[in-house]
Design a protein around this motif. Structure first.
Motif, mmCIF file in Angstrom:
data_model
loop_
_atom_site.group_PDB
_atom_site.id
_atom_site.type_symbol
_atom_site.label_atom_id
_atom_site.label_comp_id
_atom_site.label_asym_id
_atom_site.label_seq_id
_atom_site.Cartn_x
_atom_site.Cartn_y
_atom_site.Cartn_z
ATOM 1 N N UNK A 48 40.971 30.734 -17.339
ATOM 2 C CA UNK A 48 42.300 30.167 -17.123
ATOM 3 C C UNK A 48 42.183 28.718 -16.680
ATOM 4 N N UNK A 49 43.114 27.900 -17.195
ATOM 5 C CA UNK A 49 43.326 26.543 -16.696
ATOM 6 C C UNK A 49 44.690 26.532 -16.028
ATOM 7 N N UNK A 50 44.710 26.349 -14.721
ATOM 8 C CA UNK A 50 45.965 26.220 -13.980
ATOM 9 C C UNK A 50 46.219 24.733 -13.798
ATOM 10 N N UNK A 51 46.863 24.144 -14.802
ATOM 11 C CA UNK A 51 47.059 22.699 -14.795
ATOM 12 C C UNK A 51 48.276 22.265 -13.999
ATOM 13 N N UNK A 52 49.439 22.839 -14.331
ATOM 14 C CA UNK A 52 50.680 22.518 -13.633
ATOM 15 C C UNK A 52 51.726 23.570 -14.037
ATOM 16 N N UNK A 53 52.660 24.011 -13.193
ATOM 17 C CA UNK A 53 52.794 23.440 -11.870
ATOM 18 C C UNK A 53 52.471 24.442 -10.763
ATOM 19 N N UNK A 327 47.724 38.541 -20.028
ATOM 20 C CA UNK A 327 47.225 37.878 -21.230
ATOM 21 C C UNK A 327 45.707 37.838 -21.220
ATOM 22 N N UNK A 328 45.150 37.581 -22.408
ATOM 23 C CA UNK A 328 43.699 37.489 -22.563
ATOM 24 C C UNK A 328 43.148 36.245 -21.874
ATOM 25 N N UNK A 329 43.805 35.102 -22.045
ATOM 26 C CA UNK A 329 43.417 33.856 -21.391
ATOM 27 C C UNK A 329 44.659 32.997 -21.253
ATOM 28 N N UNK A 330 44.568 31.970 -20.414
ATOM 29 C CA UNK A 330 45.768 31.192 -20.074
ATOM 30 C C UNK A 330 45.452 29.710 -19.968
ATOM 31 N N UNK A 331 46.332 28.910 -20.581
ATOM 32 C CA UNK A 331 46.374 27.469 -20.346
ATOM 33 C C UNK A 331 47.783 27.165 -19.852
ATOM 34 N N UNK A 332 47.906 26.837 -18.568
ATOM 35 C CA UNK A 332 49.220 26.572 -17.976
ATOM 36 C C UNK A 332 49.304 25.095 -17.626
ATOM 37 N N UNK A 333 49.971 24.345 -18.506
ATOM 38 C CA UNK A 333 50.067 22.913 -18.307
ATOM 39 C C UNK A 333 48.780 22.211 -18.679
ATOM 40 N N UNK A 334 48.687 20.947 -18.281
ATOM 41 C CA UNK A 334 47.555 20.096 -18.662
ATOM 42 C C UNK A 334 46.595 19.897 -17.500
ATOM 43 N N UNK A 338 48.651 13.228 -17.216
ATOM 44 C CA UNK A 338 49.144 12.513 -18.393
ATOM 45 C C UNK A 338 49.612 13.451 -19.491
ATOM 46 N N UNK A 339 49.263 14.727 -19.418
ATOM 47 C CA UNK A 339 49.632 15.679 -20.457
ATOM 48 C C UNK A 339 50.919 16.410 -20.121
#
Length: 460
Positions: A48-53, A327-334, A338-339
């Motif tokens: 998982x990437x916990x980018x924002x928020x 979920x299998x994997x997660x991308x939450x935000x950047x 800047x993303x």
């Protein structure tokens, strides 16, 4: 010509009446599909990437974790999962390692609500409970060898003992997700019992062909599990979804979304929700049994549990998600500021019990008194089933679903498990069908014997 007395007619009528006997309807699923998430609002198999928020509830990551410049976990609650020997519930659980090199260099991930952190693989991490002056302070998890206030870091609001961060056993994510996939497929076999209504409350003439931006209303029935089936294309054509009745714990709504026609991928432009109370959100579940990639690209807040155990979820829309996420994997935000930013994940645990039957079988024709040795397949015309409303096909259990290209991720698809206690998965009904066929054969044989006996009596 052989003539029969009246006493033989009921026997023959019974044999002929088999044409009206239908195979019993099988139970598709019975249980709570979220059993096994341990109260975590976000439950992820791999990375998982916990980018924002932020996630307002607790988060469990089975693989490795990276994070963006600023992210909050357990803002409103640290949940109910308390590991053996811990004094506080776990607000953030990482089954793998914390990927500090893959995180934003200035990143701070805050675990609030006095929640604890659990890390399965402490490689590359250091746990500090004192600051540079030696004072006892709230716990920080930093890159190995780095200082207390260095970045990137995980910052707790509680002072958790350093040994407790890596102490104790963690949930078996592989086994849990094997069960989740089995349940997702089972619920996809539930018989549909909800119609799509237009803005005037009338059924759409063609339930499979909605106009773009459709104003859809739905009626729900109390005291049963309500089931609606959509394709990804249909879902994206709904501009507004209005609830004329509320989903409840006793009468939840399961919306099965079939993404087979779009390569098991969905770029979701979520509709506007109307008429849905907060309590109803906890009884609404979106089942994606065959999806391997879901991107929340645009639209309004998604209400209800997002149940996609084989899918990578990428949330780049500022609107929120209100409900559990599996979920299998997660991308939450950047990863960087800047993303694009993902919205907030609000804590609405799924509290309902799903109980639904599979599609009823068409009654089979009565066997002929003298059946052929090799039955011929039925190649004649029959009712057409539109592929847009078909039961979704689940991904092969031997194929690896799509996962983020984060180092350390190794997608796995274990063999299917036995049902968890208290739940029932699909039953084939094969034994019951065999008994009906055997009974038909016995009755036919008996009728023939009685007819022969009658013939002999008439001759004498």
């Amino acid at each position: 010509m052989i003539k029969f007395s009246r006493r033989f007619v009921p026997v023959l009528a019974c044999a002929a009446g088999l044409v009206a006997v239908a195979a019993p309807t099988a139970s598709a699923y019975d249980g709570n599909p979220l059993d096994g998430t341990e109260g975590f609002g976000v439950f992820i198999h791999h990375d998982a990437l916990l980018g924002s928020t932020e996630s307002e509830g607790p988060v469990a990551v089975g693989g490795n974790l990276s994070f963006g410049a600023g992210y909050n976990v357990a803002l409103n609650t640290a949940g109910s999962y308390t590991a053996d020997g811990d004094a506080r519930p776990t607000g953030l659980l990482v089954g793998g390692r914390v990927d500090f090199p893959g995180s934003d260099p200035t990143g701070v991930l805050k675990v609030l609500g006095d929640g604890y952190v659990k890390i399965g693989d402490p490689t590359g991490a250091g746990v500090l409970t004192t600051d540079a002056n030696g004072a006892a302070v709230a716990t920080h998890v930093v890159a190995a060898g780095s200082g207390y206030d260095s970045t990137p870091r995980i910052e707790l609001s509680a002072r958790q003992p350093a040994a407790a961060v890596t102490r104790g056993s963690l949930p078996d994510f592989d086994a849990r997700f094997t069960a989740f996939r089995t349940r997702a497929t089972a619920m996809a076999a539930c018989a549909e019992n909800v119609q799509l209504l237009d803005g005037n409350g009338n059924p759409y003439p063609d339930q499979n062909d909605l106009p773009p931006g459709a104003q859809v209303k739905i009626h729900l029935t109390a005291d049963r599990t309500n089931v609606l089936r959509l394709t990804g294309t249909q879902l994206n054509r709904i501009g507004q979804l209005t609830f004329l009745d509320q989903p409840t714990t006793a009468a939840p709504l399961v919306i099965v979304v079939d993404t087979n026609a779009t390569g098991h991928a969905l770029a979701w432009n979520s509709p506007t929700f109307a008429g849905l109370d907060p309590a109803g959100i906890s009884a609404l579940l979106w089942d994606f049994p065959d999806a391997t990639s879901i991107t929340h690209a645009s639209g309004d807040t998604i209400n209800g549990t997002l149940y996609a155990p084989s899918a990578r979820l990428t949330d780049l829309d500022a609107s929120n998600i209100q409900g559990d996420i599996v979920v299998e994997s997660l991308v939450h935000g950047s990863r960087t500021n800047t993303g694009p930013s993902g919205g907030e994940m609000h804590y609405f645990p799924f509290t309902a019990h799903v109980s639904c039957d599979g599609e009823s079988s068409t009654p089979s024709p009565s066997p002929s008194p003298t059946p052929s040795a090799t039955p011929s397949p039925n190649n004649g015309p029959g009712p057409s089933t539109s592929p847009s409303r078909s039961t979704p096909s689940s991904p092969s259990t031997t194929a690896n679903p799509s996962t983020p290209a984060t180092p350390g991720a190794s997608p796995r698809q274990p063999a299917g498990p036995s049902p968890a206690p208290g739940e029932q998965l699909a039953q084939t009904g094969a034994d019951t069908g065999t008994r009906w066929i055997a009974a038909a054969g016995l009755l036919t044989t008996a009728a023939g014997a009685l007819a022969l006996r009658a013939s002999r009596r008439r001759r004498h």
